[in-house]
Design a protein around this motif. Structure first.
Motif, PDB file in Angstrom:
ATOM      1  N   GLY A 208       0.795  -1.215   0.000  1.00  0.00           N
ATOM      2  CA  GLY A 208       0.000   0.000   0.000  1.00  0.00           C
ATOM      3  C   GLY A 208       0.829   1.267   0.000  1.00  0.00           C
ATOM      4  N   ALA A 209       2.155   1.131  -0.126  1.00  0.00           N
ATOM      5  CA  ALA A 209       3.012   2.318  -0.192  1.00  0.00           C
ATOM      6  C   ALA A 209       2.715   3.128  -1.452  1.00  0.00           C
ATOM      7  N   ILE A 210       2.270   2.446  -2.515  1.00  0.00           N
ATOM      8  CA  ILE A 210       1.804   3.131  -3.721  1.00  0.00           C
ATOM      9  C   ILE A 210       0.412   2.606  -4.063  1.00  0.00           C
ATOM     10  N   ASP A 211      -0.351   3.445  -4.754  1.00  0.00           N
ATOM     11  CA  ASP A 211      -1.722   3.083  -5.134  1.00  0.00           C
ATOM     12  C   ASP A 211      -1.798   2.420  -6.496  1.00  0.00           C
ATOM     13  N   GLY A 212      -0.753   2.591  -7.287  1.00  0.00           N
ATOM     14  CA  GLY A 212      -0.747   2.021  -8.620  1.00  0.00           C
ATOM     15  C   GLY A 212       0.640   2.100  -9.209  1.00  0.00           C
ATOM     16  N   THR A 213       0.806   1.414 -10.325  1.00  0.00           N
ATOM     17  CA  THR A 213       2.124   1.399 -10.958  1.00  0.00           C
ATOM     18  C   THR A 213       2.015   1.080 -12.432  1.00  0.00           C
ATOM     19  N   GLU A 214       2.928   1.622 -13.197  1.00  0.00           N
ATOM     20  CA  GLU A 214       3.193   1.073 -14.515  1.00  0.00           C
ATOM     21  C   GLU A 214       4.479   0.262 -14.379  1.00  0.00           C
ATOM     22  N   TRP A 215       4.634  -0.743 -15.233  1.00  0.00           N
ATOM     23  CA  TRP A 215       5.911  -1.450 -15.297  1.00  0.00           C
ATOM     24  C   TRP A 215       6.297  -1.579 -16.760  1.00  0.00           C
ATOM     25  N   ILE A 216       5.862  -2.605 -17.454  1.00  0.00           N
ATOM     26  CA  ILE A 216       6.254  -2.723 -18.866  1.00  0.00           C
ATOM     27  C   ILE A 216       5.043  -3.088 -19.713  1.00  0.00           C
ATOM     28  N   GLY A 217       4.659  -4.357 -19.662  1.00  0.00           N
ATOM     29  CA  GLY A 217       3.553  -4.848 -20.475  1.00  0.00           C
ATOM     30  C   GLY A 217       3.101  -6.186 -19.924  1.00  0.00           C
ATOM     31  N   PRO A 218       2.119  -6.841 -20.578  1.00  0.00           N
ATOM     32  CA  PRO A 218       1.494  -8.027 -19.993  1.00  0.00           C
ATOM     33  C   PRO A 218       2.463  -9.111 -19.546  1.00  0.00           C
ATOM     34  N   TRP A 219       3.464  -9.442 -20.357  1.00  0.00           N
ATOM     35  CA  TRP A 219       4.374 -10.538 -20.011  1.00  0.00           C
ATOM     36  C   TRP A 219       5.203 -10.212 -18.769  1.00  0.00           C
ATOM     37  N   ALA A 220       5.859  -9.076 -18.786  1.00  0.00           N
ATOM     38  CA  ALA A 220       6.689  -8.695 -17.638  1.00  0.00           C
ATOM     39  C   ALA A 220       5.839  -8.409 -16.414  1.00  0.00           C
ATOM     40  N   ASP A 221       4.667  -7.817 -16.624  1.00  0.00           N
ATOM     41  CA  ASP A 221       3.788  -7.489 -15.506  1.00  0.00           C
ATOM     42  C   ASP A 221       3.232  -8.750 -14.853  1.00  0.00           C
ATOM     43  N   GLN A 222       2.843  -9.717 -15.681  1.00  0.00           N
ATOM     44  CA  GLN A 222       2.357 -10.989 -15.152  1.00  0.00           C
ATOM     45  C   GLN A 222       3.457 -11.701 -14.371  1.00  0.00           C
ATOM     46  N   SER A 223       4.668 -11.679 -14.925  1.00  0.00           N
ATOM     47  CA  SER A 223       5.799 -12.302 -14.244  1.00  0.00           C
ATOM     48  C   SER A 223       6.066 -11.639 -12.899  1.00  0.00           C
TER      49      SER A 223
END
Length: 360
Positions: A208-223
């Motif tokens: 809960g330190a952050i409310d949301g995030t971007e990372w990369i895309g479906p594959w990396a995010d799922q991993s």
């Protein structure tokens, strides 16, 4: 002297000091081991793969004359410390996303991604045929670096949110992870923007330190496992339409290579750019299907949010135009993007629309 001037002067000074410790006698003829530090946690899907791929290519193509030892974030220096480590000569090279280093110079953002900037193909067009590589090199000279593109994630997702975004006002007070100039633009909408290394994002979101995030895309995010925390996923973002990754060498180290070794490093980085882009694009489709099957809700930002993104992004880009090198980099990139985009849209864009219509 302002901070940016101080940073440039300091970088030049540390590079000069490093040259005394990285002189030719230290690198005599024979096999050498190069230490590569990275901005990536070990095993992060796609990005750590790119670092390993270019490292292995250099090692193999030089028959071990240059053996690259990869140190993930935190193993030798922190993720955001790799720039200084290589500039000062503490490490030989880094692999990372150059927009992490906009505090060194905002022009570095263009060699990863800027909001409403270039797609992966447009970035490659600019970099290899319209002056981008030369500008990357000019920027690197300030800090004692020799840099190349060395990976690409393709278009990145808008990110993971605990609640649906219905308008620009929903970003007010939102604690969101987003680096680079895109993060600065999001801050203009009232978000509390966090710049966290990739290896720290899951825990920050889970706690809960952050409310949301971007990372990369479906594959990396799922991993990474973000779907375990929230299931609201925006698949298109404004901030990284084709994010390039970089390989940067300490310039004195690079200059000590033979011409053949220098060319091998350049070719290995370029090959990794295409290899990595294909890796992400190959895996993203299947990963998205799996996420949706697992209950993830795919969303698109409404036009009012896109409009707000656009206004904020222009403000952030415009405020850096007083820097002469930033202005030249931006103008060069945007001119190339406009030229590339016009033809891609007229040819491939029309074809893909018709292909989708005909094949259903």
């Amino acid at each position: 002297m302002d901070r940016r001037s101080f940073l440039r002067t300091s970088a030049i000074g540390t590079a000069a000091a490093a040259s005394t410790t990285l002189a030719a006698p230290l690198y005599a003829q024979g096999n050498r081991t190069l230490t590569m530090v990275t901005t990536w946690g070990r095993g992060l899907a796609g990005v750590h793969d790119a670092a390993m791929h270019v490292a292995n290519s250099i090692t193999e193509m030089t028959d071990g004359q240059l053996t690259v030892d990869v140190r993930a974030a935190g193993e030798l220096v922190g993720a955001f410390e790799v720039f200084d480590a290589v500039s000062s000569g503490q490490a030989d090279m880094y692999h990372g996303a150059d927009y992490y280093f906009v505090n060194q110079h905002p022009g570095y953002a263009f060699f990863t991604a800027v909001p409403f900037g270039m797609t992966a193909q447009e970035l490659a067009d600019w970099y290899y045929h319209a002056g981008g590589q030369e500008l990357h090199d000019e920027l690197g000279q300030i800090f004692g670096l020799k840099s190349f593109l060395g990976g690409n994630t393709g278009a990145q997702s808008g990110g993971w949110f605990r609640n649906e975004i219905t308008g620009p006002e929903d970003f007010q007070g939102l604690r969101f992870r987003m680096p680079g100039l895109g993060g600065q633009a999001l801050g203009r909408l009232g978000a509390s923007v966090q710049n966290l290394p990739g290896g720290e994002v899951y825990q920050a979101l889970a706690s809960g330190a952050i409310d949301g995030t971007e990372w990369i895309g479906p594959w990396a995010d799922q991993s990474a496992g973000f779907q375990e925390i929230t299931q609201i996923y925006y698949t298109a973002g404004f901030h990284e339409p084709g994010a390039g990754l970089s390989v940067a060498f300490n310039r004195d180290v690079f200059d000590s290579f033979t011409p053949a070794q220098q060319k091998i490093c350049e070719v290995a980085a370029a090959e990794c750019h295409q290899w990595n882009l294909a890796q992400f694009l190959t895996n993203n489709g299947a990963a998205l299907q799996q996420l949706v099957a697992g209950g993830v809700q795919v969303r698109s930002f409404p036009d009012s949010v896109w409009d707000a993104f656009g206004r904020a992004s222009q403000e952030v880009l415009d405020e850096n135009m007083s820097d002469e090198l930033f202005a030249r980099i931006r103008n060069s990139a945007m001119e190339s993007m406009a030229a590339s985009s016009a033809w891609i849209q007229a040819s491939e864009g029309t074809y893909r629309a018709q292909r989708d219509r005909v094949l259903g």
